[in-house]
Design an enzyme around this catalytic site. Structure first.
Site, short mmCIF file in Angstrom:
data_model
loop_
_atom_site.label_atom_id
_atom_site.label_comp_id
_atom_site.label_asym_id
_atom_site.label_seq_id
_atom_site.Cartn_x
_atom_site.Cartn_y
_atom_site.Cartn_z
N HIS A 117 0.79 -1.23 0.00
CA HIS A 117 0.00 0.00 0.00
C HIS A 117 0.83 1.29 0.00
CE1 HIS A 117 -3.93 1.42 -0.43
NE2 HIS A 117 -4.13 1.91 0.76
N HIS A 226 -1.14 2.58 7.13
CA HIS A 226 -1.18 2.96 5.72
C HIS A 226 0.20 3.33 5.17
CE1 HIS A 226 -5.35 3.01 4.47
NE2 HIS A 226 -5.01 3.66 3.36
N SER A 339 -3.67 5.42 9.97
CA SER A 339 -2.76 6.37 9.34
C SER A 339 -1.41 6.36 10.05
CB SER A 339 -3.35 7.78 9.43
OG SER A 339 -2.38 8.74 9.07
N GLU A 528 -8.99 -3.30 1.71
CA GLU A 528 -8.48 -2.67 2.92
C GLU A 528 -9.54 -2.76 4.00
OE1 GLU A 528 -6.67 1.23 2.01
OE2 GLU A 528 -7.27 0.86 -0.04
N TYR A 571 -12.31 -0.59 0.05
CA TYR A 571 -12.38 -0.74 1.51
C TYR A 571 -13.45 -1.71 1.98
CZ TYR A 571 -9.10 3.07 2.11
OH TYR A 571 -7.97 3.83 2.10
#
Ligand SMILES: *[C@@H]1O[C@H](CO)[C@@H](O)[C@H](O)[C@H]1NC(C)=O
Ligand SMILES: *[C@@H]1O[C@H](CO)[C@@H](O)[C@H](O)[C@H]1NC(C)=O
Ligand SMILES: *[C@@H]1O[C@H](CO)[C@@H](O)[C@H](O)[C@H]1NC(C)=O
Ligand SMILES: *[C@@H]1O[C@H](CO)[C@@H](O)[C@H](O)[C@H]1NC(C)=O
Length: 766
Positions: A117, A226, A339, A528, A571
């Site tokens: 990713h 991520h 994140s 995801e 997602y």
């Protein structure tokens, strides 16, 4: 070891193996290969930002693979890509190559291909339209780099297969990820949230591969965060934080020679080992290598091409010197809402935290950005998040003691997610049947996330949508009432599942798969999953594997989700998160019950795994290669100013310059488009150190984080271009005389490609 010595040791070794009950050992093989791809003009995959084009290399991308097999039984193969995600088309083409090479040894059933990713790799390699809009369609070079690189990686892993064992270890890493949609997470039931200490998964699960003769040969781990440490304007190809972590760990092992240097003392810098390797190999009288090493001495200007191919081979030969190079991969898992920008999201105009529910600043999403730990320097943020994962991995690696034992197994099926009946528990008892829907993206998809805000007037948590985009959307496809109802409460921006012109916009047939290595179980998902979605899936599978009459699995089973694997379908949130319609919910394609559909599919697979009964293969996903449209202009030609050759230095180091460690050495050359030769397993940039009177040895290349290769044109349509090479002198660099070289290939009007090189003046590092 001489043959006679080995013959004495072999029976003793075998005795020892039997003695310690190691009869259950596996065969293991690891491999790694360059998949960097086109370093110019290609849109990067991830942020969907049309302006984010590749124009150089931060460090190289690699495909890393492991194979684990029972000596006379089944085998599994896992490939980890420094790419944004796996692609259905890449997967299909890799299987065609594997079939031609190995027959039925490696198929879609026992092979998983997964992406880390990174949002800083070349795009255009996916087959569905919605994922190649910003790259102006399909990009053959990106696609080929992946298919070729994966094939080479697998060949290496296959050729390296030897007896060994695999160990597993797990531990918490607290400071490498935060939840970027906490308002959606908070909509999950309190009773469920209370079972967990954090709103993201903090656990890293690591496999350690140990060769019976050579000792440790590699490690793969899974951790959720991520690949967005590098922002939406970065244009240098980069493996982001996971690629960096892998680079650090492989370098650490090389320097450390498998010993126990702490990761704290380690400085990312791998050349001492590489140079000493050249010398050591030369001493070992390897004829070919001696020749290679010698070729680094005084190179006459004419032997450019020879040097190029030599510099390539030195890298790959070193990788396979006396044994395969250590391979360390950092794989992606349920990172959907996680994140790496751990300081939180702030407004770039006022500096205050963004609105909690909508991630906006004064109502606008494009001002809200997440901050990494190195803020405002994204390279530093990337290094730090990479280093945190690397250090945790070293810790787990060094202490791994639980050995994997038992069966190797796998199970795989394709499921059409566009119209699936799913049985779910009903409130107040009993069950009810619900349906998934054809794929669709909500308005909040276009708002992007705090890791990369979208450009338009959209905000996350939007269940209304705006009129203008409704209009644009209607030109493409007006959703049917049935579809709109099915996707509720998602306001549909792009009805991708029902858009078939000029060919499919979104996938509907998805692969689901389970790989088993003893008590380790890998769930391959093509998307995801958010934190809570991942937890629900793992728990559901664990329940099937550990309950019931089957004694196949004891209570000790380790389950990881391999995210973004085999294909890509955006997602997967929980039903409750979906109601909030933040970016992740808006990008959950098949409606509110998408997660339940996955859980149902995986429960079936898990049941089949324990009972040993086969499952239906399911419908085949389409191969859309022949339909692909490509609008990216090829390289027309390269040029230099009259009287100047390719490779001529255009901005040199100052005469007789001396740099300190930490200093910035910047040199520029007249260059040509890097798309003429991707320099796969090679380099565009090299720092050389002077040994003796006139021997230049390679010290750092474009795979080192201290070296940046930056390519630019004076104007968009210009045939002229520059290569700027920036070297930040590492603290561990040896004192000495250095120079910087650039390698490239130019194309003339007739289409002929010619290699060139250029060399800066020498300078001193003191
Ligand atoms: C590992 O570290 C210990 C203590 O720090 C040291 O005594 C030992 O020699 C080291 N082993 C190797 C193989 O370097
Ligand atoms: C976010 O939304 C929830 C429910 O819609 C509301 O209760 C809460 O006050 C909001 N939080 C903020 C900080 O605006
Ligand atoms: C650079 O160094 C050389 C040799 O050390 C010396 O001869 C020369 O004068 C120096 N040039 C400058 C500009 O300092
Ligand atoms: C190094 O120097 C160049 C040119 O002076 C500058 O553009 C670049 O930002 C510097 N690089 C770093 C990493 O500081």
């Amino acid at each position: 070891m001489g043959r006679s010595v080995r013959m004495i040791w072999l029976p003793i070794l075998l005795l020892l193996l039997l003695e310690s009950g190691m009869a259950s050992d596996y065969l293991i093989g690891l491999g790694s290969y360059d998949i960097t791809g086109p370093a110019a003009d290609v849109n990067m995959m991830g942020y969907a930002n049309t302006d984010q084009m590749t124009s150089g290399v931060h460090f190289r991308l690699r495909a890393r693979a492991f194979i684990v097999a029972e000596p006379h039984g089944k085998r599994v193969l896992f490939v980890n890509l420094d790419a944004c995600m796996a692609s259905q088309l890449v997967t299909i083409k890799v299987f065609e190559r594997l079939k031609a090479r190995y027959g039925d040894l490696y198929t879609e059933k026992n092979v998983a291909i997964s992406g880390i990713h990174t949002h800083s790799g070349p795009g255009g390699y996916l087959q569905y339209i919605v994922y190649i809009v910003t790259s102006l369609g399909f990009v053959r070079q990106s696609f080929d780099a992946l298919v070729d690189g994966i094939e080479q990686t697998i060949i290496l892993a296959h050729d390296n297969i030897r007896s060994g064992s695999v160990y597993v270890n797990k531990g918490e890493l607290l400071d490498a990820g935060i939840n970027r949609s906490p308002s959606a997470y908070l909509n999950n039931p309190a009773a469920e949230r209370n079972k967990y200490k954090y709103d993201v998964d903090k656990e890293m699960t690591l496999l350690k591969f140990v060769d019976n003769e050579w000792g440790p040969v590699g490690s793969f781990n899974w951790f959720a965060t991520h690949g967005t440490s590098m922002g939406r304007t970065n244009s240098l190809i980069s493996g982001d934080n996971k690629g960096a972590a892998a680079r650090f760990m492989e370098d650490w092992f090389d320097q450390n020679n498998g010993g126990n240097t702490s990761s704290d003392e380690f400085e990312p810098n791998r050349i001492p080992r590489r140079v000493s390797n050249i010398i050591r190999i030369a001493n070992d009288n390897h004829h070919e290598l001696l020749e290679l090493a010698a070729s680094f001495e005084s190179l006459p200007g004419k032997s450019t091409t020879r040097f190029l191919s030599l510099s390539r081979r030195v890298r790959s030969v070193l990788r396979q010197a006396d044994r395969p190079k250590f391979v360390s991969a950092f794989c992606q898992t349920n990172c959907g809402d996680v994140s790496p920008n751990v300081l939180g999201a702030f407004c770039i105009d006022t500096g205050v935290p963004c609105d909690f529910n909508h991630s906006t600043c004064g109502g606008k999403n494009e001002l809200c950005y997440g901050r990494g730990p190195g803020y405002p320097d994204e390279f530093e943020s990337n290094r730090i998040i990479g280093q945190r994962q690397f250090k945790k991995a070293v810790e787990l690696f060094s202490a791994a003691s639980e050995k994997l034992n038992g069966k190797i197994d796998y199970i795989h099926t394709y499921v059409d997610f566009s119209n699936l009946e799913v049985t779910i528990p009903k409130e107040g008892g009993g069950t009810t049947t619900v349906k998934t829907c054809p794929a669709a993206m909500g308005f909040a998809f276009a708002a992007g996330t705090t890791d990369g805000p979208g450009a338009f007037d959209f905000k996350q948590g939007d269940d209304q949508g705006n009129a203008f985009w409704r209009l644009v959307r209607n030109v493409l496809k007006t959703p049917t009432k049935e579809q709109a109802d099915c996707q509720q409460p998602k306001p549909i921006l792009l009805d991708t599942g029902e858009m078939k012109q000029p060919y499919d916009w979104a996938p509907s047939i998805l692969p689901v798969q389970i790989l088993r290595i003893g008590q380790m179980v890998i769930l391959s998902v093509p998307g995801e999953f958010t934190t809570m979605a991942g937890r629900r899936l793992r728990d559901a599978v664990k329940k099937v594997l550990t309950s019931g009459s089957s004694k196949e699995f004891g209570s000790n089973v380790h389950i990881v989700i391999a995210g973004l694997t085999n294909t890509y379908s955006q997602y997967v949130t929980t039903y409750e998160e979906y109601q909030m319609q933040r970016y992740e919910g808006a990008s959950t394609l098949y409606g509110p019950h998408t997660l339940s559909a996955y859980i149902q599919a995986f429960q079936k697979l898990a049941t089949a795994l324990v009972t040993g009964k086969p499952v239906e293969p399911g419908p085949q996903p389409p191969d859309l290669l022949d339909k692909q449209i490509s609008l990216l202009t090829p390289v027309v030609m390269d040029a230099t100013p009259i009287g100047t050759k390719f490779g001529t230095v255009s901005a040199d180091v100052p005469k007789n310059a001396t740099f300190k460690r930490g200093g910035n050495v910047t040199v520029a050359f007249w260059s040509a488009c890097p798309r003429n030769d991707l320099m796969t397993e090679g380099t565009f940039a090299l720092v050389e150190i002077l040994r003796g009177k006139d021997t230049w040895e390679p010290a750092y290349d474009d795979d080192d984080l201290c070296l940046r290769f930056i390519w630019s044109r004076p104007s968009k349509l210009s045939a002229q271009s520059h290569a700027t090479i920036q070297w930040i002198v590492p603290q561990t660099a040896a004192a000495g005389v250095y120079r910087i070289r650039h390698f490239g290939a130019s194309k003339n009007l007739l289409g002929t490609i010619k290699h060139f090189t250029g060399t800066s003046s020498a300078f001193v590092v003191a």
